[in-house]
Design a protein around this motif. Structure first.
Motif, mmCIF file in Angstrom:
data_model
loop_
_atom_site.group_PDB
_atom_site.id
_atom_site.type_symbol
_atom_site.label_atom_id
_atom_site.label_comp_id
_atom_site.label_asym_id
_atom_site.label_seq_id
_atom_site.Cartn_x
_atom_site.Cartn_y
_atom_site.Cartn_z
ATOM 1 N N TRP A 32 2.823 47.390 30.428
ATOM 2 C CA TRP A 32 1.543 47.031 31.028
ATOM 3 C C TRP A 32 1.687 46.806 32.536
ATOM 4 N N ASP A 33 0.538 46.830 33.238
ATOM 5 C CA ASP A 33 0.570 46.526 34.669
ATOM 6 C C ASP A 33 0.786 45.026 34.878
ATOM 7 N N TYR A 34 1.060 44.664 36.126
ATOM 8 C CA TYR A 34 1.440 43.283 36.440
ATOM 9 C C TYR A 34 0.396 42.265 35.983
#
Length: 126
Positions: A32-34
């Motif tokens: 996943w993104d940050y």
């Protein structure tokens, strides 16, 4: 002379299923993104990890009451993980198919933890 075989943690199906589930969640969340990882992901992984960790801690306890207490805590972590699955699905972090697979894993795991609690209550003296 043959010794008595002792039950080990890795022979408990609830533990094995919980351990594998937590690693499946980890493998997904690390992609996943940050922002998603920092908000939903960390909590989801902690809840998933806590299921097997509490089974392990309960297994290591001496008294029946202590063991069952930790097995019940693992059930609470399971419920929390289920909530994170639903949030992850609604927020489009995981697909409907993955959500269904995770929820099915938790359904099986819930049964296994109940069986572990019942077995512990019935078979242990103290």
């Amino acid at each position: 002379m043959m010794g008595k075989e002792f039950l080990t943690l890795d022979k408990i199906s609830a533990y094995r299923l919980a351990f594998e589930f937590s690693n499946e969640v980890w493998r997904e969340v690390v992609t996943w993104d940050y922002f998603a990882k920092d908000t939903v992901g960390k909590q989801f992984v902690k809840a998933a990890d806590s299921i097997s960790a509490n089974i392990a801690e309960g297994f290591g306890r001496y008294s029946k009451k202590d063991k069952v207490r930790f097995y019940r805590i693992s059930m609470g972590s399971l419920e929390e993980a289920e909530d994170w699955i639903r949030k992850s699905t609604v927020r489009e972090l995981i697909t409907e198919d993955l959500s269904s697979a995770y929820l099915n894993s938790l359904l099986q795991l819930r049964k296994e933890i109940y069986n572990l609690i019942n077995y512990t209550n019935e078979k242990l003296k103290y």
